[in-house]
Design a protein around this motif. Structure first.
Motif, PDB file in Angstrom:
ATOM      1  N   GLN A  52     -27.644  82.028 -28.336  1.00 23.28           N
ATOM      2  CA  GLN A  52     -26.465  81.442 -27.707  1.00 23.28           C
ATOM      3  C   GLN A  52     -26.793  80.055 -27.219  1.00 23.28           C
ATOM      4  N   LYS A  53     -25.792  79.205 -27.151  1.00 23.97           N
ATOM      5  CA  LYS A  53     -25.992  77.844 -26.675  1.00 23.97           C
ATOM      6  C   LYS A  53     -24.674  77.303 -26.165  1.00 23.97           C
ATOM      7  N   ARG A  54     -24.731  76.465 -25.150  1.00 29.34           N
ATOM      8  CA  ARG A  54     -23.510  75.836 -24.663  1.00 29.34           C
ATOM      9  C   ARG A  54     -23.093  74.733 -25.633  1.00 29.34           C
ATOM     10  N   GLN A  55     -21.802  74.678 -25.889  1.00 29.99           N
ATOM     11  CA  GLN A  55     -21.268  73.666 -26.793  1.00 29.99           C
ATOM     12  C   GLN A  55     -20.120  72.942 -26.109  1.00 29.99           C
ATOM     13  N   VAL A  56     -20.149  71.617 -26.183  1.00 31.18           N
ATOM     14  CA  VAL A  56     -19.030  70.837 -25.661  1.00 31.18           C
ATOM     15  C   VAL A  56     -17.839  71.066 -26.577  1.00 31.18           C
ATOM     16  N   THR A  57     -16.736  71.526 -26.007  1.00 30.55           N
ATOM     17  CA  THR A  57     -15.558  71.834 -26.815  1.00 30.55           C
ATOM     18  C   THR A  57     -14.460  70.783 -26.683  1.00 30.55           C
ATOM     19  N   ARG A  58     -14.424  70.083 -25.561  1.00 33.79           N
ATOM     20  CA  ARG A  58     -13.431  69.027 -25.384  1.00 33.79           C
ATOM     21  C   ARG A  58     -13.794  68.197 -24.166  1.00 33.79           C
ATOM     22  N   GLN A  59     -13.106  67.073 -24.020  1.00 39.64           N
ATOM     23  CA  GLN A  59     -13.239  66.244 -22.835  1.00 39.64           C
ATOM     24  C   GLN A  59     -11.915  66.207 -22.091  1.00 39.64           C
ATOM     25  N   THR A  60     -12.001  66.232 -20.770  1.00 36.40           N
ATOM     26  CA  THR A  60     -10.798  66.106 -19.958  1.00 36.40           C
ATOM     27  C   THR A  60     -10.354  64.649 -19.948  1.00 36.40           C
ATOM     28  N   GLU A  68     -14.630  64.295 -18.384  1.00 34.41           N
ATOM     29  CA  GLU A  68     -15.570  65.381 -18.104  1.00 34.41           C
ATOM     30  C   GLU A  68     -15.690  66.300 -19.322  1.00 34.41           C
ATOM     31  N   ASP A  69     -16.937  66.634 -19.688  1.00 33.35           N
ATOM     32  CA  ASP A  69     -17.165  67.542 -20.809  1.00 33.35           C
ATOM     33  C   ASP A  69     -16.861  68.977 -20.407  1.00 33.35           C
ATOM     34  N   LYS A  70     -16.093  69.665 -21.242  1.00 30.48           N
ATOM     35  CA  LYS A  70     -15.846  71.084 -21.060  1.00 30.48           C
ATOM     36  C   LYS A  70     -16.678  71.851 -22.079  1.00 30.48           C
ATOM     37  N   GLU A  71     -17.404  72.868 -21.618  1.00 36.01           N
ATOM     38  CA  GLU A  71     -18.319  73.594 -22.486  1.00 36.01           C
ATOM     39  C   GLU A  71     -17.956  75.072 -22.547  1.00 36.01           C
ATOM     40  N   ARG A  72     -18.264  75.695 -23.683  1.00 39.43           N
ATOM     41  CA  ARG A  72     -18.181  77.137 -23.849  1.00 39.43           C
ATOM     42  C   ARG A  72     -19.459  77.605 -24.533  1.00 39.43           C
ATOM     43  N   ILE A  73     -19.827  78.845 -24.291  1.00 40.16           N
ATOM     44  CA  ILE A  73     -21.006  79.405 -24.942  1.00 40.16           C
ATOM     45  C   ILE A  73     -20.633  79.858 -26.347  1.00 40.16           C
ATOM     46  N   ILE A  74     -21.438  79.442 -27.320  1.00 37.60           N
ATOM     47  CA  ILE A  74     -21.253  79.879 -28.697  1.00 37.60           C
ATOM     48  C   ILE A  74     -22.420  80.786 -29.079  1.00 37.60           C
ATOM     49  N   PHE A  75     -22.129  81.878 -29.757  1.00 39.27           N
ATOM     50  CA  PHE A  75     -23.131  82.851 -30.200  1.00 39.27           C
ATOM     51  C   PHE A  75     -23.269  82.722 -31.714  1.00 39.27           C
ATOM     52  N   PHE A  76     -24.510  82.845 -32.231  1.00 44.81           N
ATOM     53  CA  PHE A  76     -24.724  82.629 -33.657  1.00 44.81           C
ATOM     54  C   PHE A  76     -26.072  83.199 -34.091  1.00 44.81           C
ATOM     55  N   CYS A  77     -26.223  83.369 -35.393  1.00 47.40           N
ATOM     56  CA  CYS A  77     -27.519  83.702 -35.982  1.00 47.40           C
ATOM     57  C   CYS A  77     -28.106  82.417 -36.533  1.00 47.40           C
ATOM     58  N   PRO A  78     -29.221  81.932 -35.997  1.00 46.15           N
ATOM     59  CA  PRO A  78     -29.772  80.651 -36.461  1.00 46.15           C
ATOM     60  C   PRO A  78     -30.179  80.666 -37.923  1.00 46.15           C
ATOM     61  N   ASN A  79     -30.544  81.849 -38.443  1.00 52.07           N
ATOM     62  CA  ASN A  79     -30.955  81.935 -39.840  1.00 52.07           C
ATOM     63  C   ASN A  79     -29.747  81.980 -40.776  1.00 52.07           C
ATOM     64  N   CYS A  80     -28.868  82.945 -40.573  1.00 50.94           N
ATOM     65  CA  CYS A  80     -27.713  83.098 -41.462  1.00 50.94           C
ATOM     66  C   CYS A  80     -26.794  81.880 -41.430  1.00 50.94           C
ATOM     67  N   GLN A  81     -26.722  81.220 -40.263  1.00 50.67           N
ATOM     68  CA  GLN A  81     -25.806  80.096 -40.119  1.00 50.67           C
ATOM     69  C   GLN A  81     -26.510  78.750 -40.203  1.00 50.67           C
ATOM     70  N   ASN A  82     -27.821  78.800 -40.441  1.00 50.11           N
ATOM     71  CA  ASN A  82     -28.597  77.566 -40.641  1.00 50.11           C
ATOM     72  C   ASN A  82     -28.386  76.574 -39.507  1.00 50.11           C
ATOM     73  N   VAL A  83     -28.592  77.059 -38.282  1.00 44.57           N
ATOM     74  CA  VAL A  83     -28.361  76.237 -37.095  1.00 44.57           C
ATOM     75  C   VAL A  83     -29.664  75.547 -36.697  1.00 44.57           C
ATOM     76  N   GLU A  84     -29.826  74.314 -37.114  1.00 46.79           N
ATOM     77  CA  GLU A  84     -31.053  73.577 -36.826  1.00 46.79           C
ATOM     78  C   GLU A  84     -31.230  73.304 -35.352  1.00 46.79           C
ATOM     79  N   ILE A  85     -30.132  73.108 -34.653  1.00 45.61           N
ATOM     80  CA  ILE A  85     -30.209  72.794 -33.227  1.00 45.61           C
ATOM     81  C   ILE A  85     -30.886  73.902 -32.442  1.00 45.61           C
ATOM     82  N   ALA A  86     -30.835  75.136 -32.955  1.00 43.30           N
ATOM     83  CA  ALA A  86     -31.440  76.277 -32.261  1.00 43.30           C
ATOM     84  C   ALA A  86     -32.940  76.349 -32.488  1.00 43.30           C
ATOM     85  N   ARG A  87     -33.447  75.561 -33.424  1.00 44.77           N
ATOM     86  CA  ARG A  87     -34.875  75.620 -33.734  1.00 44.77           C
ATOM     87  C   ARG A  87     -35.655  74.479 -33.112  1.00 44.77           C
ATOM     88  N   LYS A  88     -34.966  73.583 -32.420  1.00 47.15           N
ATOM     89  CA  LYS A  88     -35.643  72.437 -31.807  1.00 47.15           C
ATOM     90  C   LYS A  88     -36.332  72.848 -30.525  1.00 47.15           C
TER      91      LYS A  88
END
Length: 304
Positions: free
Chosen positions: A272-280, A284-304
């Motif tokens: 899981q990771k917080r993701q900026v979803t919009r700005q007010t 101001e940045d508004k964030e929501r938690i996004i859930f994902f599989c770093p392997n199946c979805q090839n999420v490089e940001i999760a491997r840093k």
């Protein structure tokens, strides 16, 4: 927050007990509706409720003579349906109450948005005018509007936004919230942090197919987004659930709220990771938690 499928089920319940019946009592504690009813309640009393339906995360009731009521549940709201009649006491969370001639009642709790008016609510209420295609169209209204979805998704204002943020934008597709976007992106094998401008035609086509499929599955399964086979698989294998999770409720999703549990496809831990979803408007940045599989979805940001 209740998402499209949940609001649709509330609309079904309200339609079942209110439609075709005359309004006996309609009251509200939200500011705008309270003011409107102070001046117009006499015109609504005795009028027949024609239909209650959902549009994305919005619930709309049509009343004869072109009156309407409208609610958005936001984060904590819910409708309490009382076929046996309304309680005489008023819950401190109550925001609106509709009682029809046979005594059946619908009570809105904890929702900050409830409005009453006259005219076409889809035109009178600005958020409804701006909605994108409904992810859960009613039978007889045609399928999910892929053409409109594509146009709004790939509009210049969205091209440099992350797809995980854009899917929460109700002007792009109406009804997607946090659990649906996580499940849809997983089934598309799509990185939530990828920019819309970087999506291939195959990825966009996958979204067009998966969005209505998952919405319909969640509607039919009371929020469950996995297939029956995967639901049984998780319910039967405790290693796929949190130690104290109910086999019934802990086995409803592929990635949503399954952080550190094994992915059903590859076995890697869900992240899981917080993701900026919009700005007010204030920046101001508004964030929501996004859930994902770093392997199946090839999420490089999760491997840093």
């Amino acid at each position: 927050m209740p998402e499209g499928p949940e609001v649709r089920r509330y609309a079904d319940s309200l339609h079942g007990i209110l439609a075709g019946k005359q309004i006996h009592v309609i009251s509200a504690r939200t500011k705008a509706a309270k003011k409107y009813l102070a001046e117009n309640e006499v015109h609504l009393t005795g009028k027949r409720i024609e239909r209650v339906f959902a549009r994305g995360k919005n619930l709309i009731g049509l009343v004869e003579n072109q009156y309407y009521f409208y609610s958005h549940l936001m984060m904590w709201g819910r409708w309490d349906v009382r076929p046996e009649g309304a309680p005489s006491e008023v819950d401190r969370r109550e925001r609106a109450r509709i009682v029809v001639a046979d005594g059946s009642a619908a009570i809105l709790l904890s929702a900050p948005i409830f409005e009453v008016g006259q005219g076409d609510p889809l035109e009178e209420i600005e958020p409804l005018r701006l909605l994108g295609p409904d992810i859960l169209p009613y039978p007889g209204t045609g399928p999910f509007d892929q053409t409109c979805f594509r146009e709004r998704l790939q509009s210049p204002i969205n091209r440099e936004r992350a797809i995980g943020a854009v899917l929460l934008d109700q002007t792009v597709a109406a009804g997607i919230g946090n659990y649906l976007r996580a499940e849809m992106l997983f089934l598309c094998r799509m990185d939530p942090f990828a920019l819309v401008s970087d999506l291939s035609e195959e990825m966009v086509a996958a979204l067009c197919e998966i969005i209505p499929l998952v919405a319909a599955r969640a509607y039919a399964g009371h929020g469950t987004t996995v297939t029956d086979d995967d639901h049984r698989r998780m319910a039967d294998d405790r290693s796929l659930l949190y130690p104290n999770a109910s086999p019934e409720w802990g086995s409803r999703h592929y990635v949503f709220r399954r952080t550190n549990l094994p992915c059903l496809v590859c076995g890697e831990k869900i992240r899981q990771k917080r993701q900026v979803t919009r700005q007010t408007e204030e920046g101001e940045d508004k964030e929501r938690i996004i859930f994902f599989c770093p392997n199946c979805q090839n999420v490089e940001i999760a491997r840093k």
